[in-house]
Design a protein around this motif. Structure first.
Motif, PDB file in Angstrom:
ATOM      1  N   ALA A 170       0.949  -1.162  -0.130  1.00 49.12           N
ATOM      2  CA  ALA A 170       0.058   0.053  -0.050  1.00 49.12           C
ATOM      3  C   ALA A 170       0.983   1.118   0.007  1.00 49.12           C
ATOM      4  CB  ALA A 170      -0.932  -0.170   1.391  1.00 49.12           C
ATOM      5  N   ARG A 171       2.004   1.231   0.934  1.00 49.45           N
ATOM      6  CA  ARG A 171       2.601   2.434   0.817  1.00 49.45           C
ATOM      7  C   ARG A 171       3.549   2.700  -0.403  1.00 49.45           C
ATOM      8  NH1 ARG A 171       4.084   2.131   7.583  1.00 49.45           N
ATOM      9  NH2 ARG A 171       2.244   3.162   8.063  1.00 49.45           N
ATOM     10  N   ARG A 172       3.897   1.517  -0.938  1.00 46.78           N
ATOM     11  CA  ARG A 172       4.714   1.549  -2.216  1.00 46.78           C
ATOM     12  C   ARG A 172       3.928   2.301  -3.212  1.00 46.78           C
ATOM     13  NH1 ARG A 172       5.634  -3.612  -2.882  1.00 46.78           N
ATOM     14  NH2 ARG A 172       7.465  -3.511  -1.596  1.00 46.78           N
ATOM     15  N   ARG A 173       2.400   2.231  -3.331  1.00 44.99           N
ATOM     16  CA  ARG A 173       1.598   2.834  -4.149  1.00 44.99           C
ATOM     17  C   ARG A 173       1.317   4.190  -3.686  1.00 44.99           C
ATOM     18  NH1 ARG A 173      -1.327  -0.729  -7.742  1.00 44.99           N
ATOM     19  NH2 ARG A 173      -3.182   0.642  -7.252  1.00 44.99           N
ATOM     20  N   TRP A 174       0.984   4.456  -2.400  1.00 40.06           N
ATOM     21  CA  TRP A 174       0.759   5.772  -2.026  1.00 40.06           C
ATOM     22  C   TRP A 174       1.359   5.810  -0.510  1.00 40.06           C
ATOM     23  CZ3 TRP A 174      -2.653   8.580  -4.928  1.00 40.06           C
ATOM     24  CH2 TRP A 174      -3.011   9.977  -4.283  1.00 40.06           C
ATOM     25  N   PRO A 175       2.679   6.484  -0.915  1.00 43.81           N
ATOM     26  CA  PRO A 175       3.385   6.789   0.478  1.00 43.81           C
ATOM     27  C   PRO A 175       2.719   7.413   1.799  1.00 43.81           C
ATOM     28  CG  PRO A 175       4.454   7.096  -1.540  1.00 43.81           C
ATOM     29  CD  PRO A 175       3.161   7.145  -1.916  1.00 43.81           C
ATOM     30  N   SER A 176       1.638   8.008   1.404  1.00 45.51           N
ATOM     31  CA  SER A 176       0.980   8.827   2.452  1.00 45.51           C
ATOM     32  C   SER A 176      -0.019   8.016   3.365  1.00 45.51           C
ATOM     33  CB  SER A 176       0.780  10.329   2.285  1.00 45.51           C
ATOM     34  OG  SER A 176      -0.291   9.980   1.356  1.00 45.51           O
ATOM     35  N   VAL A 177      -0.069   7.056   2.725  1.00 41.55           N
ATOM     36  CA  VAL A 177      -1.455   6.113   3.679  1.00 41.55           C
ATOM     37  C   VAL A 177      -1.226   6.102   4.937  1.00 41.55           C
ATOM     38  CG1 VAL A 177      -0.497   3.963   2.848  1.00 41.55           C
ATOM     39  CG2 VAL A 177      -3.026   4.059   3.206  1.00 41.55           C
ATOM     40  N   ARG A 178      -2.254   6.178   6.060  1.00 46.25           N
ATOM     41  CA  ARG A 178      -2.101   5.729   7.433  1.00 46.25           C
ATOM     42  C   ARG A 178      -3.165   4.595   7.502  1.00 46.25           C
ATOM     43  NH1 ARG A 178      -4.712   8.387  10.839  1.00 46.25           N
ATOM     44  NH2 ARG A 178      -6.221   9.642   9.588  1.00 46.25           N
ATOM     45  N   PHE A 179      -2.388   3.883   8.664  1.00 41.22           N
ATOM     46  CA  PHE A 179      -3.046   2.606   8.996  1.00 41.22           C
ATOM     47  C   PHE A 179      -3.283   2.635  10.528  1.00 41.22           C
ATOM     48  CE2 PHE A 179      -0.803   0.976   5.105  1.00 41.22           C
ATOM     49  CZ  PHE A 179      -1.870  -0.095   4.659  1.00 41.22           C
ATOM     50  N   ALA A 180      -4.333   1.697  10.851  1.00 40.31           N
ATOM     51  CA  ALA A 180      -4.740   1.562  12.050  1.00 40.31           C
ATOM     52  C   ALA A 180      -4.603  -0.112  12.209  1.00 40.31           C
ATOM     53  CB  ALA A 180      -6.117   2.115  12.488  1.00 40.31           C
ATOM     54  N   ILE A 181      -3.579  -0.489  12.835  1.00 39.80           N
ATOM     55  CA  ILE A 181      -3.478  -1.877  12.679  1.00 39.80           C
ATOM     56  C   ILE A 181      -3.760  -2.575  14.254  1.00 39.80           C
ATOM     57  CG2 ILE A 181      -1.768  -3.726  12.667  1.00 39.80           C
ATOM     58  CD1 ILE A 181       0.001  -1.662  10.860  1.00 39.80           C
ATOM     59  N   GLY A 270      -3.237  -4.889  -0.513  1.00 38.95           N
ATOM     60  CA  GLY A 270      -2.626  -3.753  -0.187  1.00 38.95           C
ATOM     61  C   GLY A 270      -2.551  -2.841  -1.388  1.00 38.95           C
ATOM     62  N   LYS A 271      -2.512  -3.477  -2.614  1.00 39.72           N
ATOM     63  CA  LYS A 271      -2.816  -2.808  -4.054  1.00 39.72           C
ATOM     64  C   LYS A 271      -4.199  -2.414  -4.236  1.00 39.72           C
ATOM     65  CE  LYS A 271       1.126  -5.608  -6.072  1.00 39.72           C
ATOM     66  NZ  LYS A 271       1.227  -6.674  -7.267  1.00 39.72           N
ATOM     67  N   ARG A 272      -5.002  -2.997  -3.499  1.00 36.43           N
ATOM     68  CA  ARG A 272      -6.298  -2.598  -3.969  1.00 36.43           C
ATOM     69  C   ARG A 272      -6.900  -1.426  -3.111  1.00 36.43           C
ATOM     70  NH1 ARG A 272     -10.189  -0.683  -5.398  1.00 36.43           N
ATOM     71  NH2 ARG A 272     -12.120  -1.620  -6.256  1.00 36.43           N
ATOM     72  N   VAL A 273      -6.417  -1.200  -1.831  1.00 37.48           N
ATOM     73  CA  VAL A 273      -7.218  -0.026  -1.125  1.00 37.48           C
ATOM     74  C   VAL A 273      -6.732   1.066  -1.209  1.00 37.48           C
ATOM     75  CG1 VAL A 273      -7.636  -2.103   0.917  1.00 37.48           C
ATOM     76  CG2 VAL A 273      -5.350  -0.791   0.729  1.00 37.48           C
ATOM     77  N   VAL A 274      -5.740   1.218  -2.103  1.00 40.47           N
ATOM     78  CA  VAL A 274      -5.330   2.696  -2.157  1.00 40.47           C
ATOM     79  C   VAL A 274      -5.053   2.736  -3.868  1.00 40.47           C
ATOM     80  CG1 VAL A 274      -4.092   3.424  -0.112  1.00 40.47           C
ATOM     81  CG2 VAL A 274      -2.976   1.971  -1.722  1.00 40.47           C
ATOM     82  N   PRO A 275      -4.915   3.801  -4.462  1.00 45.75           N
ATOM     83  CA  PRO A 275      -4.545   3.846  -5.597  1.00 45.75           C
ATOM     84  C   PRO A 275      -3.252   3.962  -5.969  1.00 45.75           C
ATOM     85  CG  PRO A 275      -5.263   6.153  -5.084  1.00 45.75           C
ATOM     86  CD  PRO A 275      -5.551   5.046  -3.730  1.00 45.75           C
ATOM     87  N   ASP A 276      -2.751   3.798  -7.218  1.00 46.91           N
ATOM     88  CA  ASP A 276      -1.207   3.893  -7.490  1.00 46.91           C
ATOM     89  C   ASP A 276      -0.922   5.326  -7.934  1.00 46.91           C
ATOM     90  OD1 ASP A 276       1.224   3.892  -8.565  1.00 46.91           O
ATOM     91  OD2 ASP A 276       1.094   2.077  -9.956  1.00 46.91           O
ATOM     92  N   ALA A 277       0.015   5.989  -7.054  1.00 47.06           N
ATOM     93  CA  ALA A 277       0.122   7.451  -6.954  1.00 47.06           C
ATOM     94  C   ALA A 277       1.102   7.654  -8.541  1.00 47.06           C
ATOM     95  CB  ALA A 277       1.225   7.800  -5.900  1.00 47.06           C
ATOM     96  N   ALA A 278       1.781   6.866  -8.942  1.00 47.17           N
ATOM     97  CA  ALA A 278       2.554   6.975 -10.156  1.00 47.17           C
ATOM     98  C   ALA A 278       1.663   6.859 -11.405  1.00 47.17           C
ATOM     99  CB  ALA A 278       3.755   5.903 -10.260  1.00 47.17           C
ATOM    100  N   ALA A 279       0.683   5.942 -11.190  1.00 47.08           N
ATOM    101  CA  ALA A 279      -0.149   5.738 -12.496  1.00 47.08           C
ATOM    102  C   ALA A 279      -1.232   7.113 -12.483  1.00 47.08           C
ATOM    103  CB  ALA A 279      -1.030   4.276 -12.230  1.00 47.08           C
ATOM    104  N   GLU A 280      -1.614   7.529 -11.208  1.00 49.87           N
ATOM    105  CA  GLU A 280      -2.387   8.556 -11.335  1.00 49.87           C
ATOM    106  C   GLU A 280      -1.743   9.889 -11.581  1.00 49.87           C
ATOM    107  OE1 GLU A 280      -5.601   8.308 -10.366  1.00 49.87           O
ATOM    108  OE2 GLU A 280      -5.378   6.343 -10.207  1.00 49.87           O
ATOM    109  N   ARG A 281      -0.536  10.060 -11.490  1.00 52.21           N
ATOM    110  CA  ARG A 281       0.231  11.187 -11.627  1.00 52.21           C
ATOM    111  C   ARG A 281       0.421  11.194 -13.229  1.00 52.21           C
ATOM    112  NH1 ARG A 281       4.268  10.018  -9.520  1.00 52.21           N
ATOM    113  NH2 ARG A 281       3.876  10.760  -7.427  1.00 52.21           N
TER     114      ARG A 281
END
Length: 412
Positions: A170-181, A270-281
């Motif tokens: 998830a962080r590889r795709r969207w580095p600023s994502v926060r988690f409550a684990i 992890g890939k599904r819950v956040v978008p890919d920042a590079a792809a979105e850019r």
């Protein structure tokens, strides 16, 4: 010493003035339990203490936090044919026993049998059909996942590879994502209770926009908690969208059917819950490029239109356009003036003609021709000689004035 009043025989006969002592209640419960016959009970073994001839088991209900202690001969355990380990699902033939001094209920077990994986899978299939009939698997109740969640709730095992897969991808795709684990037991006796509590806790957190339940692969019996009815209903009642990321593609616990989205693996989650920042850019860059191209093309089109307008004769010599219209206006004014003059002449002639007719028909014209108008003193016109009396003073009006006359007689 005087004996007190007799104790009530039945519970309904007790009162604040005549209660049962604790020993009496314990004995009553013991008597009632003693009347129960032996029965078969199913549970999950969470603890085994073996002694010389007897083993003591803590048997837990897999759906709720409730347990009983059972005692059984070690020879009966040996007769199972398979080793008895903590976490195993078993059925016991036991007689309930109540210990009055301790106030506890225990099971005096006679036989023990393991619940086979086939039996468990058959029960899961029955549960699957029942939940499907209730509509818990229907596509129209699935909630869409948020595009960019403020916070991702993650329910996973303690220090598990599944947690690492979800978080790192998830962080590889969207580095600023926060988690409550929430790290919980994902197999064994406490798995259902801990996972269910974690889901409900995260669902109550308004900052959490999506919940991921993740666990790596394992044997069918290890994944049984994720086909538990209590957990499934908790997920179906959650307001927050839930992603199921249990095992691998071949693993299909019932949680996959109830969750709003099924990930094939924790990595996929992890890939599904956040978008890919590079792809979105890249997408934004493409949209900006297309927008810029569209604007430039529109500007070029409008420039050509302006040039085409400017090349028209009227734009080359604007005075020529005004001159043509000035000549047209002058011609129209001349025609209007000519027509108005002609109309005024005709109307003037008509007025003169009518005036002449009026003058010819007027009484003054008649007087000018030598006629006179004779009137009585009261102004009435004399129309007959018979209207005139002798010596009556009459008024005579002629063309240039009037005068009075006196009638001298009446002619017969």
């Amino acid at each position: 010493m005087t004996a007190g009043p007799p104790l009530p025989e039945r519970a309904a006969e007790t009162s604040a003035e005549h209660p049962w002592p604790v020993r009496v209640l314990s004995l009553k419960i013991s008597d009632y339990v003693e009347k129960m016959s032996a029965l078969w009970v199913e549970g999950q073994v969470v603890q085994v203490n073996r002694r010389a001839t007897t083993a003591y088991l803590v048997l837990r209900d897999p759906d709720v936090d409730m347990s009983l202690t059972a005692s059984i001969s070690v020879h009966a355990i040996a007769a199972m044919g398979t080793p008895l380990v903590e976490g195993a699902r078993v059925v016991l033939q036991a007689k309930p026993v109540f210990w009055p001094k301790r106030g506890t209920l225990v099971l005096d077990a006679r036989q023990i049998r393991p619940v086979g994986v086939g039996d468990l899978l058959a029960r899961i299939e029955i549960l699957k059909q029942r939940l499907a009939a209730e509509g818990l698997f229907d596509a129209d109740r699935k909630r869409p996942l948020p595009f960019i969640p403020r916070c991702v709730g993650l329910v996973t095992g303690r220090e598990s590879a599944a947690e690492k897969d979800v978080v790192e991808n998830a962080r590889r795709r969207w580095p600023s994502v926060r988690f409550a684990i929430r790290e919980v037991a994902v197999q064994g006796a406490g798995a259902v209770t801990e996972v269910t509590s974690a889901v409900r806790e995260l669902d109550a957190n308004r900052d959490v926009d999506v919940i991921v339940i993740a666990r790596g692969g394992g044997a069918a019996e290890e994944l049984l908690p994720f086909s538990n009815e209590t957990l499934l209903r908790a997920v179906s009642e959650a307001v927050t969208p839930v992603v199921s990321a249990i095992g691998h593609d071949v693993d299909t616990p019932l949680l996959d059917f109830v969750a709003d989205w099924r990930a094939s693996t924790p990595t996929d989650a992890g890939k599904r819950v956040v978008p890919d920042a590079a792809a979105e850019r890249d997408l934004m860059d493409g949209l900006l490029s297309r927008s810029r191209g569209s604007v430039l093309r529109r500007i070029e089109q409008e420039r050509h239109r302006v040039e085409a307008q400017r090349s028209r004769p009227v734009m080359a010599d604007p005075a020529a356009f005004l001159l043509r219209h000035r000549e047209l206006v002058s011609a129209l004014r001349a025609r209007a003036h000519e027509r108005l003059s002609a109309r005024l002449a005709r109307e003037s002639d008509q007025i003169g003609h009518l005036a002449r007719q009026a003058r010819a028909l007027s009484p003054q014209s008649t007087l000018d021709r030598g006629y006179a108008v004779v009137q009585h003193r009261n102004g009435m016109v004399v129309r007959s000689r018979l209207d005139v009396d002798a010596a009556e003073l009459l008024r005579v009006r002629v063309a240039d004035g009037d005068f009075g006359v006196e009638a001298v007689g009446r002619s017969h």
